[in-house]
Design an enzyme around this catalytic site. Structure first.
Site, short mmCIF file in Angstrom:
data_model
loop_
_atom_site.label_atom_id
_atom_site.label_comp_id
_atom_site.label_asym_id
_atom_site.label_seq_id
_atom_site.Cartn_x
_atom_site.Cartn_y
_atom_site.Cartn_z
N ARG A 88 -12.29 3.91 21.61
CA ARG A 88 -11.05 3.27 22.06
C ARG A 88 -10.98 1.83 21.59
NH1 ARG A 88 -8.07 7.22 21.98
NH2 ARG A 88 -8.37 8.75 23.59
N GLU A 91 -9.93 2.02 18.11
CA GLU A 91 -8.50 2.30 18.04
C GLU A 91 -7.68 1.04 18.31
OE1 GLU A 91 -7.06 4.99 21.02
OE2 GLU A 91 -5.29 5.51 19.83
N SER A 114 -15.00 -16.94 17.09
CA SER A 114 -16.44 -16.71 17.09
C SER A 114 -16.81 -15.52 17.96
CB SER A 114 -17.16 -17.96 17.60
OG SER A 114 -18.54 -17.69 17.74
#
Length: 147
Positions: A88, A91, A114
């Site tokens: 996920r 995604e 960062s």
């Protein structure tokens, strides 16, 4: 026939020419900045009404509004992790990563966030439609240096 890629090129050109921010485009659409940016980059779709507002705001042809409201094919060819929780995140990065990059660089300049000087919180938010995962990230901005 116009494609999402064609519309993204037109939007980037109008944005550059008019010195228009993603926030201004989102305000014109009446939706969130991250979502509208992602839709303008071809990774989400806008309602026909919001797509029309974006097209009008940027002076795009009417076909561009139709394309902005079409469902995207979310294709980002890379090796995909198989763990569902990690997938996920993959995604999210694939769908919203380019929008994230655009917004960070528009607000801070040419550079990165960062991942070393970085904080993240994951919170559980109780919600009537099902508990929510809240992720709060904060990373130091690192500008690229000229040499």
């Amino acid at each position: 026939m116009m494609t999402k890629a064609d519309v993204t090129v037109m939007i980037r050109a109008k944005k550059r020419e008019g010195k228009v921010s993603w926030a201004a485009i989102a305000e014109a659409a009446g939706l969130s900045e991250v979502f509208v940016t992602s839709a303008c980059l071809g990774m989400n779709s806008l309602s026909p009404e919001a797509a029309g507002k974006v097209a009008d705001f940027l002076g795009l042809p009417s076909e561009a509004a139709i394309v902005l409201s079409e469902y995207p094919t979310k294709d980002f060819s890379r090796t995909v992790p198989t763990d569902p929780c990690i997938y996920r995140w993959y995604e999210i990065t694939g769908v919203f990563g380019e929008a994230f990059k655009e917004l960070v660089q528009e607000k801070f300049g040419d550079g990165i966030m960062s991942a070393i000087d970085f904080d993240m919180e994951i919170n559980k938010i109780v919600h009537e439609k099902g508990d929510r995962v809240q992720v709060v990230m904060s990373g130091k901005f690192l500008p690229y240096k000229s040499w």
